[in-house]
Write a protein that holds these residues in place. Structure first.
Motif, PDB file in Angstrom:
ATOM      1  N   GLN A 180      39.926  36.123  21.468  1.00 51.01           N
ATOM      2  CA  GLN A 180      38.625  35.490  21.344  1.00 51.01           C
ATOM      3  C   GLN A 180      38.506  34.236  22.214  1.00 51.01           C
ATOM      4  N   GLY A 181      39.576  33.776  22.779  1.00 48.83           N
ATOM      5  CA  GLY A 181      39.551  32.540  23.554  1.00 48.83           C
ATOM      6  C   GLY A 181      39.332  32.800  25.036  1.00 48.83           C
ATOM      7  N   ALA A 182      39.499  31.715  25.823  1.00 53.39           N
ATOM      8  CA  ALA A 182      39.272  31.792  27.257  1.00 53.39           C
ATOM      9  C   ALA A 182      40.471  32.411  27.965  1.00 53.39           C
ATOM     10  N   ALA A 183      40.202  33.143  29.054  1.00 50.87           N
ATOM     11  CA  ALA A 183      41.286  33.712  29.841  1.00 50.87           C
ATOM     12  C   ALA A 183      42.012  32.611  30.606  1.00 50.87           C
ATOM     13  N   ILE A 184      41.286  31.622  31.120  1.00 50.64           N
ATOM     14  CA  ILE A 184      41.866  30.484  31.833  1.00 50.64           C
ATOM     15  C   ILE A 184      41.165  29.219  31.359  1.00 50.64           C
ATOM     16  N   ALA A 185      41.923  28.179  31.062  1.00 49.16           N
ATOM     17  CA  ALA A 185      41.353  26.894  30.665  1.00 49.16           C
ATOM     18  C   ALA A 185      42.060  25.790  31.440  1.00 49.16           C
ATOM     19  N   GLY A 186      41.277  24.916  32.050  1.00 47.88           N
ATOM     20  CA  GLY A 186      41.827  23.774  32.773  1.00 47.88           C
ATOM     21  C   GLY A 186      41.315  22.478  32.171  1.00 47.88           C
ATOM     22  N   THR A 187      42.155  21.443  32.125  1.00 46.62           N
ATOM     23  CA  THR A 187      41.780  20.177  31.495  1.00 46.62           C
ATOM     24  C   THR A 187      42.149  19.011  32.403  1.00 46.62           C
ATOM     25  N   ALA A 188      41.181  18.148  32.671  1.00 41.72           N
ATOM     26  CA  ALA A 188      41.449  16.865  33.302  1.00 41.72           C
ATOM     27  C   ALA A 188      41.501  15.837  32.174  1.00 41.72           C
ATOM     28  N   THR A 189      42.677  15.282  31.913  1.00 46.00           N
ATOM     29  CA  THR A 189      42.886  14.452  30.730  1.00 46.00           C
ATOM     30  C   THR A 189      42.220  13.091  30.884  1.00 46.00           C
ATOM     31  N   ALA A 190      42.339  12.289  29.802  1.00 46.13           N
ATOM     32  CA  ALA A 190      41.741  10.954  29.809  1.00 46.13           C
ATOM     33  C   ALA A 190      42.367  10.049  30.863  1.00 46.13           C
ATOM     34  N   ASN A 191      43.568  10.370  31.331  1.00 42.72           N
ATOM     35  CA  ASN A 191      44.218   9.560  32.360  1.00 42.72           C
ATOM     36  C   ASN A 191      43.653   9.846  33.750  1.00 42.72           C
ATOM     37  N   SER A 192      42.911  10.946  33.873  1.00 39.39           N
ATOM     38  CA  SER A 192      42.356  11.322  35.171  1.00 39.39           C
ATOM     39  C   SER A 192      40.934  10.789  35.279  1.00 39.39           C
ATOM     40  N   THR A 193      40.641  10.030  36.340  1.00 37.59           N
ATOM     41  CA  THR A 193      39.332   9.396  36.491  1.00 37.59           C
ATOM     42  C   THR A 193      38.442  10.086  37.505  1.00 37.59           C
ATOM     43  N   ASN A 194      39.001  10.930  38.377  1.00 39.01           N
ATOM     44  CA  ASN A 194      38.168  11.530  39.426  1.00 39.01           C
ATOM     45  C   ASN A 194      38.757  12.866  39.875  1.00 39.01           C
ATOM     46  N   ALA A 195      39.119  13.674  38.922  1.00 43.23           N
ATOM     47  CA  ALA A 195      39.743  14.941  39.269  1.00 43.23           C
ATOM     48  C   ALA A 195      39.004  16.081  38.591  1.00 43.23           C
ATOM     49  N   ASN A 196      39.066  17.247  39.212  1.00 43.82           N
ATOM     50  CA  ASN A 196      38.492  18.447  38.627  1.00 43.82           C
ATOM     51  C   ASN A 196      39.474  19.047  37.622  1.00 43.82           C
ATOM     52  N   ALA A 197      38.927  19.603  36.565  1.00 42.22           N
ATOM     53  CA  ALA A 197      39.794  20.280  35.600  1.00 42.22           C
ATOM     54  C   ALA A 197      40.435  21.506  36.229  1.00 42.22           C
ATOM     55  N   SER A 198      39.739  22.127  37.142  1.00 39.02           N
ATOM     56  CA  SER A 198      40.305  23.258  37.881  1.00 39.02           C
ATOM     57  C   SER A 198      39.587  23.384  39.213  1.00 39.02           C
ATOM     58  N   GLU A 199      40.289  23.915  40.187  1.00 43.03           N
ATOM     59  CA  GLU A 199      39.713  24.070  41.521  1.00 43.03           C
ATOM     60  C   GLU A 199      40.261  25.342  42.137  1.00 43.03           C
ATOM     61  N   PHE A 200      39.372  26.194  42.593  1.00 44.20           N
ATOM     62  CA  PHE A 200      39.754  27.458  43.210  1.00 44.20           C
ATOM     63  C   PHE A 200      39.082  27.534  44.583  1.00 44.20           C
ATOM     64  N   VAL A 201      39.873  27.702  45.617  1.00 42.68           N
ATOM     65  CA  VAL A 201      39.367  27.662  46.984  1.00 42.68           C
ATOM     66  C   VAL A 201      39.866  28.887  47.737  1.00 42.68           C
ATOM     67  N   VAL A 202      38.953  29.582  48.411  1.00 42.09           N
ATOM     68  CA  VAL A 202      39.320  30.622  49.371  1.00 42.09           C
ATOM     69  C   VAL A 202      39.205  29.988  50.751  1.00 42.09           C
ATOM     70  N   ALA A 203      40.335  29.764  51.421  1.00 40.08           N
ATOM     71  CA  ALA A 203      40.352  29.032  52.687  1.00 40.08           C
ATOM     72  C   ALA A 203      40.064  29.920  53.893  1.00 40.08           C
ATOM     73  N   ASN A 204      40.142  31.230  53.717  1.00 43.70           N
ATOM     74  CA  ASN A 204      39.909  32.147  54.830  1.00 43.70           C
ATOM     75  C   ASN A 204      38.435  32.507  54.876  1.00 43.70           C
ATOM     76  N   ALA A 205      37.751  32.125  55.973  1.00 42.27           N
ATOM     77  CA  ALA A 205      36.313  32.362  56.087  1.00 42.27           C
ATOM     78  C   ALA A 205      35.971  33.843  56.095  1.00 42.27           C
TER      79      ALA A 205
END
Length: 719
Positions: free
Chosen positions: A369-394
């Motif tokens: 019933q839960g999420a397949a993927i979960a990302g968390t940027a904690t309280a110590n992080s001030t400017n970060a994404n909880a998750s980042e997925f990039v396809v670098a090949n155009a």
């Protein structure tokens, strides 16, 4: 009396003889002079039977209390224990307990049916205190061809083991069990032959203290001086879903290990399996398990800061995953994999190095019933994404993120849990020519579903174009199916807001509905199952119309701001009369359609039922279904206290036969019967019929002669 003496004497003469020293002999001619009783079997197939008692009889309090030192040597046979017992003057002793008792005859086999509680059938105790080396028991099989063990122990007890070996001296540093072999087999073999037994074949535990090394006070210490393993665990081919080695610690000390392996130069642990069998848990090369509340199943740690190799390296040339992490505890809310870093790199890196495959570098999947993927940027992080997925090949046409679920939850869930956060839970932007967000479904309820939960006000969805030059609609919905392009529903029964609200600050329409096809559908269709309006229009401006209706661009009907309707083609009503709403005298509930009404003499603008013949106060008839209703009240005011009095048109009217049968075309006037009309009788003057002026209600459209009163259609036109 003489006969009894003769019989006893004959008995002694027939069963035995007396020697001169009073020795009694039975079955023997010359009794042994040293024996008080000498018994022989003349036929060679007879024995001697002692008095036979059960254990309860032998140990009965009444019997034992009657015995004393003078009864020393008394013998009985215990039928429960199948043993001869001898009274030693104070207690019963078996024949084997008596000093100088009979020697066992080998092979010695005996079965005992019962014994006293907490007793031992065989107990050997050496109570010496000297320094001599004395063994309590020694069993040895010297026959090289024998197929039996020197010692065999078995128990059918449900609580105790087959053997207990205990060193009770705390200063003894020798082994409780020493097993040595000079042969080619194992020194010990421990087997569990019960297929339903989930216990280990060998259970080793220690209550010793922790030493300075991992080998101090270990539950198992294995040593070898050869080139092979100190411990080799083998699973036979007949076993299934088994582990060759399992290490378990139940110590409350967080510094305890279920297993400790150390190598100075080589591999500390090397695990391999050649199994082709899967199962609930496929055979593994290394298996670690922790059953405590503060321990881990396995720990891999590099303590050398210059080591650039991974703490855990997983590699497979098979077709299964290189690493599988599973949580089988349904109440465990922790992640199956937890990865942290104090360095500058990523906590986890998933890389697909095969350029010929389409598989993702990271795939998240859940069957729960839960999420397949979960990302968390904690309280110590001030400017970060909880998750980042990039396809670098155009040239890569695949997704940067792909989520899939086989469960009942969503494939993706975006949740803004900060009440002060004004940003959207999901933001999608594009620098390309395609849509920022595309949602597709081949099945299911809706392609896009937006919902707002919570107690505060807000929108479930907002579609906003901020470019003033953009001529495209903010929201465009298309369908190739047979359903509606859009459906707006208010499911809250107490919600008085509209299901669809459109607004414009421009010069155009707030909404435009257009049918471009040649079908028979309506541009606007309004319906309601409640007590509200099918269509509601509110004009709050200073001028204009409530509604304009056009045919090919030309106005054909209009309702202005005052509510006046103008129709080029006229109007048609299903009613057949024109009525006006009037107050009535008395109880409104006493009036009904068809009543003939006259002007009241007691109240202004009020009518009542007729009750006098040929009344010139006749005004009309209580209308059944008026086509037009006139009133001086506002249309929003309640008119339940009024009656619709028809003044012109065809109206069902109550009539009676006071002036005879009624024929079509007859003029009608009021009768003395309350609320009823009758045929008018004219006065004949010079052969001319003269009807009373102002008393004519109308003309009958039907004949009536069947009853004293009834209801017929009348063309009402008072004059």
């Amino acid at each position: 009396m003489k006969k009894h003496v003769l019989f006893v004497g004959f008995l002694f003469l027939s069963c035995g003889v007396w020697a001169q020293n009073k020795t009694l002999g039975v079955g023997v001619t010359t009794p042994n002079a040293n024996a008080a009783l000498h018994v022989e079997s003349p036929t060679g197939n007879q024995g001697f039977i002692l008095p036979r008692l059960t254990t309860a009889q032998r140990t009965a309090a009444g019997f034992v209390s009657a015995l004393g030192a003078a009864d020393n040597g008394l013998m009985v046979y215990d039928t429960n224990l199948n043993t001869i017992f001898i009274w030693d003057g104070a207690t019963w002793k078996s024949s084997a307990q008596v000093a100088g008792g009979p020697k066992l005859v080998y092979p010695y086999v005996d079965t005992v049916g019962s014994a006293p509680n907490n007793s031992n059938l065989l107990r050997l105790v050496y109570a010496g205190s000297g320094t001599e080396n004395v063994g309590v028991a020694h069993f040895e099989n010297m026959n090289p061809n024998s197929g039996f063990s020197a010692i065999f122990g078995r128990t059918n007890s449900v609580t105790n083991g087959a053997a207990d070996l205990v060193v009770s001296n705390p200063s003894n540093n020798n082994d409780a069990l020493g097993v040595t072999t000079n042969g080619l087999g194992t020194a010990a073999r421990l087997s569990v032959n019960n297929a339903s037994n989930q216990s280990a074949a060998l259970h080793v535990s220690t209550n010793g203290t922790v030493g300075t090394t991992a080998t101090n006070s270990a539950a198992i210490l294995a040593e070898t001086t050869s080139a092979f393993s100190a411990i080799t665990a083998l699973i036979p081919t007949s076993a299934s879903q088994s582990n060759a080695v399992s290490g378990i610690t139940k110590s409350s000390d967080p510094g305890s290990w279920a297993g400790y392996f150390s190598a100075q130069t080589g591999t500390a642990v090397y695990g391999t399996t050649n199994s082709n069998v899967g199962g609930g848990l496929a055979p593994v090369g290394v298996y670690g398990e922790a059953r405590g509340t503060g321990s881990v199943g396995g720990a891999f740690w590099i303590q050398n800061a210059s080591n650039n190799f991974p703490a855990l390296y997983s590699n497979t040339i098979g077709i299964g995953p290189s690493l599988s992490a599973n949580i089988t505890n349904a109440s465990n809310a922790s992640p199956a994999v937890f990865s942290t870093t104090n360095g500058q790199g990523a906590a986890g890196l998933f890389q697909q190095t095969n350029t010929t495959v389409w598989s993702p570098a990271l795939q998240g999947r859940t069957d729960g019933q839960g999420a397949a993927i979960a990302g968390t940027a904690t309280a110590n992080s001030t400017n970060a994404n909880a998750s980042e997925f990039v396809v670098a090949n155009a040239a890569n046409p695949r997704h940067a993120v792909r989520a899939e679920t086989l469960g009942t939850g969503t494939a993706g869930y975006f949740f803004n849990n900060n009440p002060a956060n004004a940003s959207p839970a999901l933001m999608s932007t594009t620098n390309g020519t395609g849509a920022a967000l595309q949602v597709e479904t081949a099945t299911g309820f809706a392609t896009l579903f937006a919902r707002r939960d919570g107690a505060t006000n807000g929108n479930a969805a907002i579609f906003d174009i901020t470019n003033a030059e953009n001529t495209y609609p903010t929201l465009q919905a298309n369908t190739q199916g047979t359903g509606s392009v859009a459906s707006f529903n208010v499911n809250n029964a107490s919600n008085n807001a509209p299901a669809l609200f459109t607004q414009t600050n421009g010069g155009g329409s707030a909404a435009h509905f257009q049918v471009t096809g040649t079908g028979g559908g309506s541009a606007i269709y309004g319906s309601t199952s409640g007590s509200g309006n099918g269509l509601f229009i509110n004009h709050t401006g200073g001028s204009g119309n409530l509604a304009i209706f056009q045919n090919n661009g030309s106005n054909v009907a209009r309702i202005d701001k005052t509510g006046q309707g103008l129709f080029n083609g006229g109007t048609t009503s299903s009613g057949a009369d024109v009525a006006e709403m009037f107050d009535v005298e008395g109880d409104r509930g006493a009036y009904e359609p068809g009543d003939v009404l006259v002007i009241s003499e007691n109240s202004d603008r009020t009518v009542e039922k007729s009750s006098a013949s040929n009344s010139t106060k006749v005004a009309g008839v209580y209308a059944t279904k008026p086509g037009v209703k006139l009133t001086e009240r506002n249309l929003d005011e309640n008119m339940d206290d009024l009656v619709p009095m028809g003044v012109i048109g065809v109206i069902p009217t109550k009539v009676c036969l006071q002036n005879g049968p009624i024929r079509r075309g007859d003029l009608l006037v009021t009768s003395s019967k309350t609320g009823h009309a009758m045929k008018a009788i004219p006065a004949m003057i010079n052969g001319v019929a003269i009807y009373p002026t102002g008393a004519i209600l109308g003309k009958a459209l039907e004949n009536f002669d069947g009853k004293e009163s009834g209801l017929i259609n009348v063309l009402v036109n008072v004059k």
